[in-house]
Design a protein around this motif. Sequence first.
Motif, mmCIF file in Angstrom:
data_model
loop_
_atom_site.group_PDB
_atom_site.id
_atom_site.type_symbol
_atom_site.label_atom_id
_atom_site.label_comp_id
_atom_site.label_asym_id
_atom_site.label_seq_id
_atom_site.Cartn_x
_atom_site.Cartn_y
_atom_site.Cartn_z
ATOM 1 N N ALA A 123 94.400 148.980 76.899
ATOM 2 C CA ALA A 123 92.617 148.704 76.108
ATOM 3 C C ALA A 123 93.517 147.924 74.938
ATOM 4 N N GLY A 124 93.748 148.197 74.046
ATOM 5 C CA GLY A 124 94.318 147.441 72.487
ATOM 6 C C GLY A 124 94.658 146.380 72.900
ATOM 7 N N LEU A 125 95.866 146.820 73.631
ATOM 8 C CA LEU A 125 97.139 145.426 73.779
ATOM 9 C C LEU A 125 96.477 144.794 74.618
ATOM 10 N N THR A 126 95.528 144.881 75.588
ATOM 11 C CA THR A 126 95.237 144.076 76.810
ATOM 12 C C THR A 126 93.792 143.246 75.856
ATOM 13 N N ALA A 127 93.070 143.546 74.660
ATOM 14 C CA ALA A 127 93.035 142.659 74.311
ATOM 15 C C ALA A 127 93.010 142.307 73.528
ATOM 16 N N HIS A 128 94.376 142.084 72.949
ATOM 17 C CA HIS A 128 95.367 141.482 72.051
ATOM 18 C C HIS A 128 95.729 140.295 72.840
ATOM 19 N N GLN A 129 96.906 140.827 73.752
ATOM 20 C CA GLN A 129 97.018 139.397 74.524
ATOM 21 C C GLN A 129 96.002 138.321 75.249
ATOM 22 N N ALA A 130 95.198 138.998 75.693
ATOM 23 C CA ALA A 130 93.974 137.852 75.832
ATOM 24 C C ALA A 130 93.254 137.152 74.621
ATOM 25 N N VAL A 131 93.298 137.706 73.436
ATOM 26 C CA VAL A 131 92.747 136.489 72.665
ATOM 27 C C VAL A 131 93.474 135.762 72.077
ATOM 28 N N THR A 132 94.910 136.256 71.380
ATOM 29 C CA THR A 132 96.162 135.253 70.933
ATOM 30 C C THR A 132 96.814 135.354 72.420
ATOM 31 N N GLN A 133 96.974 135.343 72.973
ATOM 32 C CA GLN A 133 98.334 134.298 73.643
ATOM 33 C C GLN A 133 97.377 133.811 74.914
ATOM 34 N N ALA A 134 96.370 134.308 75.958
ATOM 35 C CA ALA A 134 96.012 133.082 76.499
ATOM 36 C C ALA A 134 95.048 132.960 75.948
ATOM 37 N N ALA A 135 94.149 133.038 75.416
ATOM 38 C CA ALA A 135 92.540 132.435 74.599
ATOM 39 C C ALA A 135 93.783 131.150 73.601
ATOM 40 N N GLY A 136 95.024 131.559 73.094
ATOM 41 C CA GLY A 136 95.849 130.992 72.192
ATOM 42 C C GLY A 136 94.496 131.169 70.328
ATOM 43 N N ILE A 137 94.118 132.223 70.260
ATOM 44 C CA ILE A 137 93.097 132.329 68.668
ATOM 45 C C ILE A 137 94.214 133.541 67.358
ATOM 46 N N LYS A 138 94.336 132.833 66.727
ATOM 47 C CA LYS A 138 95.431 133.076 65.502
ATOM 48 C C LYS A 138 94.153 134.288 65.242
ATOM 49 N N LEU A 139 94.720 135.352 65.115
ATOM 50 C CA LEU A 139 93.516 136.251 64.253
ATOM 51 C C LEU A 139 93.316 136.079 62.748
ATOM 52 N N ASP A 140 94.193 135.464 62.461
ATOM 53 C CA ASP A 140 93.506 135.171 60.502
ATOM 54 C C ASP A 140 92.351 134.058 60.534
ATOM 55 N N GLY A 141 92.424 133.332 60.961
ATOM 56 C CA GLY A 141 91.195 132.451 61.656
ATOM 57 C C GLY A 141 91.599 130.962 60.842
ATOM 58 N N THR A 142 92.914 130.514 60.690
ATOM 59 C CA THR A 142 93.472 129.803 60.166
ATOM 60 C C THR A 142 93.706 128.521 61.164
ATOM 61 N N GLY A 143 94.271 127.581 61.136
ATOM 62 C CA GLY A 143 94.561 126.122 61.522
ATOM 63 C C GLY A 143 94.120 126.012 62.730
ATOM 64 N N GLN A 144 92.610 125.887 62.675
ATOM 65 C CA GLN A 144 91.995 125.941 64.697
ATOM 66 C C GLN A 144 90.680 125.799 63.812
ATOM 67 N N LYS A 145 89.875 124.850 64.674
ATOM 68 C CA LYS A 145 88.516 124.777 64.995
ATOM 69 C C LYS A 145 87.885 125.592 65.324
ATOM 70 N N GLN A 146 86.599 126.473 64.725
ATOM 71 C CA GLN A 146 86.233 127.642 65.258
ATOM 72 C C GLN A 146 85.950 127.039 67.270
ATOM 73 N N LYS A 147 86.276 128.306 67.397
ATOM 74 C CA LYS A 147 86.231 128.002 69.106
ATOM 75 C C LYS A 147 84.909 128.944 69.756
ATOM 76 N N ASN A 148 84.366 128.896 71.069
ATOM 77 C CA ASN A 148 83.553 129.438 71.328
ATOM 78 C C ASN A 148 83.870 130.374 72.490
ATOM 79 N N ILE A 149 84.018 131.962 72.602
ATOM 80 C CA ILE A 149 84.240 133.034 73.146
ATOM 81 C C ILE A 149 83.293 133.423 74.058
ATOM 82 N N LEU A 150 83.741 133.898 74.552
ATOM 83 C CA LEU A 150 82.408 134.837 75.770
ATOM 84 C C LEU A 150 83.716 136.189 75.944
ATOM 85 N N VAL A 151 83.244 136.745 75.992
ATOM 86 C CA VAL A 151 83.640 138.065 76.641
ATOM 87 C C VAL A 151 82.253 139.011 77.471
ATOM 88 N N THR A 152 83.056 139.416 79.096
ATOM 89 C CA THR A 152 81.847 140.039 79.773
ATOM 90 C C THR A 152 82.142 141.230 79.250
#
Length: 333
Positions: free
Chosen positions: A137-166
Motif C-alpha cells: 500500500a505504501g509503495l503503491t501510494a509513493h509510486q503514484a504520487v512521486t513517479q506518476a504524478a511527478g510530485i517532489k515530497l520535499d515540496g520544492t521546485g514546483q508550483k502547487q498542484k491540485n490532487i484528488l485522491v479517491t
Amino acid sequence: MAAMSKKLMHAVQYDGYGGGTSGLKHVEVPIPTPIKNEVLLKVEAASLNPVDWKIQKGQLRPLFPLNFPLIPLTDVSGEIVEVGGGVKKFKVGDKVVIMLNPFYGGGLAEFAISNKRLMVTRPPEVNAAEGAGLPIAGLTAHQAVTQAAGIKLDGTGQKQKNILVTAASGGVGHYAVQLAKLGNTHVTATCGARNIELVKSLGADEVLDYKTPEGAALTSPSGRKYDAVIHCATGIPWSTFEPNLSARGKVIDITPGPSAFSTCALKMLTFSKKKLVPLMLYPKTKNLDYLVKLVKEGKLKTVIDSRHPLSKAEDAWAKSIDGHATGKIIVEP
C-alpha cells in the motif's frame, strides 16, 4: 538454529483457486530453513492487501499460475531468527519490514522466509503493525504520487498542484493523502461519511462524501481542476474524471482493468493532453526504507482498521474482501 526446521509452526494456507474464507485452512507445517541470501523471520505482524484475495480468486491466474498449497500475504514485520549464507547486512535479532513475492507468499504464518532484496530495518520508533502496513500500500501510494504524478515530497521546485485522491480512507489512499501533502499539494479526497474527519486529520484540504451528488461527480468544493487523480476506488468512468481535470491532468489508476488500458490507449492514439495512466507497482527497497523513516519521524502514519489473531485469519480475510476497511487490516500471530 538448524533445529528450527524440525519444529512445526501454525500457518494458514489454501489448496486451490476460489473458496474465499472457506478456502483457508489452518495447518501445522515445518518451520522453513533459509538457504543462501535468505533469512528466517519470526512474524510479529502481517497486513492484508486486496491482491491477496484476488490471487486466491484466480484473477491473475493467466499471468501468474500458482503452486499449491499456498500460504498467502506479502507484507510482514518481524524479527530475524536465522540467516542463510551470503546475508551480510542483516543479523539475528534485527527487526525488519519485508515484502514477500505475492505469488509465493508466506506471511500468514508464525515464521516466514524472505530473501534480502525487499527487506529494510525497522527502528524501535516504528511498531510491527505500522511497519507491516507499508510495503504494497505504501509503495503503491509513493509510486503514484512521486513517479506518476511527478510530485517532489520535499515540496520544492514546483508550483502547487491540485490532487484528488479517491477512496482516501483505504489502504493506499490514506498513505497517498499524507505523501501528497508532504509535496505541498492541495489535496481533495473522497471517502465515506464516517471517515471524513479521519481523512481531514491526515491532511486533506477538502473531503467529499462519495455518496453525495458532489462526491459522485468528484467536484472540488473550491472549484479546482485536478492536475492528477490518485484513483484508489473502482467503478468510476473516464467521463466523470475528464471535466474535472486540468488541461494536462492525468488519472493514475492503481487497480487498472481492461477498460483502463483501453482508455489509456485511446488517449494516446488521439494525442489527448488529458491522460489515464495504469499503475503497475515496481517495488524498490530504497523507497520502502524511505517510508519507514517517514513513520519514524512522525511524518507518515499507518491507520490500523483492525487487528486479528492468526487463529482468526478468516475474519481479516472477509473484512478485506468486503472492501470497506479504514486503513490497514493486520494479522498478529
